[in-house]
Write a protein that holds these residues in place. Sequence first.
Motif, short mmCIF file in Angstrom:
data_model
loop_
_atom_site.label_atom_id
_atom_site.label_comp_id
_atom_site.label_asym_id
_atom_site.label_seq_id
_atom_site.Cartn_x
_atom_site.Cartn_y
_atom_site.Cartn_z
N GLU A 7 26.53 63.98 52.05
CA GLU A 7 26.46 62.55 51.56
C GLU A 7 25.79 61.57 52.57
N ILE A 8 26.00 61.74 53.85
CA ILE A 8 25.25 61.13 54.74
C ILE A 8 23.81 61.75 54.94
N ALA A 9 23.69 62.99 55.02
CA ALA A 9 22.18 63.51 55.06
C ALA A 9 21.41 63.24 53.90
N LEU A 10 21.88 62.74 52.58
CA LEU A 10 21.12 62.54 51.39
C LEU A 10 20.77 61.23 51.57
N ASN A 11 21.90 60.37 52.13
CA ASN A 11 21.46 58.79 52.20
C ASN A 11 20.64 58.62 53.38
N GLU A 12 20.31 59.51 54.25
CA GLU A 12 19.24 59.32 55.38
C GLU A 12 18.06 59.70 54.81
N LEU A 13 17.94 60.73 53.86
CA LEU A 13 16.88 61.28 53.28
C LEU A 13 16.41 60.16 52.38
N VAL A 14 17.17 59.73 51.61
CA VAL A 14 16.90 58.59 50.39
C VAL A 14 16.18 57.48 51.12
N GLU A 15 16.81 57.19 52.24
CA GLU A 15 16.30 55.98 52.88
C GLU A 15 14.97 56.12 53.42
N PHE A 16 14.63 57.36 53.95
CA PHE A 16 13.29 57.82 54.59
C PHE A 16 12.48 57.83 53.27
N VAL A 17 12.75 58.53 52.14
CA VAL A 17 11.91 58.58 51.07
C VAL A 17 11.36 57.05 50.44
N LYS A 18 12.42 56.12 50.70
CA LYS A 18 12.16 54.86 50.16
C LYS A 18 10.96 54.14 51.10
N ILE A 19 11.02 54.30 52.28
CA ILE A 19 10.03 53.85 53.15
C ILE A 19 8.61 54.58 52.97
N HIS A 20 8.50 55.53 52.46
CA HIS A 20 7.20 56.44 52.43
C HIS A 20 6.61 56.40 50.79
N LYS A 21 7.60 56.48 50.09
CA LYS A 21 7.29 56.36 48.54
C LYS A 21 7.89 55.51 47.63
N PRO A 22 7.89 54.04 48.40
CA PRO A 22 8.66 52.86 47.70
C PRO A 22 8.19 52.78 45.98
N LEU A 30 11.61 58.93 41.63
CA LEU A 30 12.49 59.54 42.73
C LEU A 30 13.69 58.92 42.90
N THR A 31 14.61 59.41 42.17
CA THR A 31 16.15 59.02 41.99
C THR A 31 17.01 59.70 43.37
N GLU A 33 19.17 61.98 42.91
CA GLU A 33 19.50 63.18 42.39
C GLU A 33 18.13 63.94 42.48
N LYS A 34 16.94 63.53 42.12
CA LYS A 34 15.73 64.45 42.16
C LYS A 34 15.38 64.38 43.61
N ILE A 35 15.55 63.50 44.62
CA ILE A 35 15.40 63.84 45.91
C ILE A 35 16.16 65.04 46.34
N GLU A 36 17.63 65.02 46.06
CA GLU A 36 18.24 65.95 46.48
C GLU A 36 17.60 67.52 46.01
N ASP A 37 17.19 67.54 44.75
CA ASP A 37 16.70 68.65 44.17
C ASP A 37 15.42 69.14 44.72
N ASP A 38 14.30 68.13 44.80
CA ASP A 38 13.07 68.52 45.13
C ASP A 38 12.98 68.60 46.76
N PHE A 39 13.96 68.05 47.21
CA PHE A 39 13.79 68.26 49.01
C PHE A 39 15.08 68.85 49.56
N LEU A 40 15.48 69.98 48.62
CA LEU A 40 16.75 70.47 49.35
C LEU A 40 16.64 71.26 50.94
N ASP A 41 15.44 71.77 51.12
CA ASP A 41 15.14 72.36 52.53
C ASP A 41 15.35 71.13 53.48
#
Length: 141
Positions: A7-22, A30-31, A33-41
Amino acid sequence: MKKVSREIALNELVEFVKIHKPKEVRRGQLTPEKIEDDFLDILEAIEDGNLMFKDEKPVYSLLEPVKNQDDEVILETINFEHTRIKPSQLANLSKGLDISKNAFEFGLRCTAYIIGEPKTFLDKLSTTDFKVVQGLASLFM
């Protein structure tokens, strides 16, 4: 063992993606759920404690450090130098390439530029390390 919860890792990643792919986030492309699937590594690297974001730039601790011929570690951490490729730099990176025929080579050049390392270093990364680095670099292209 995971150092950060999903949960915390996904929140960090989503916030990072929001900055670079607003735009993609705002448009619903990029929801979470999609971020979790597409950027699993990338998500798993955050969970494992190998990836952190400092000043909106990723810092990734390699799972398998790069060593020289004498078995000495020469690269343990990748600090992403560039979070944007400017048009003039894109022109330099594509120089001499027919991108429609050499898309992978162009991607390697861009990734090397983003991490601030020679392209030859990409060959020395483990499969998992390369997937994380390439996935992060794709957010800046």
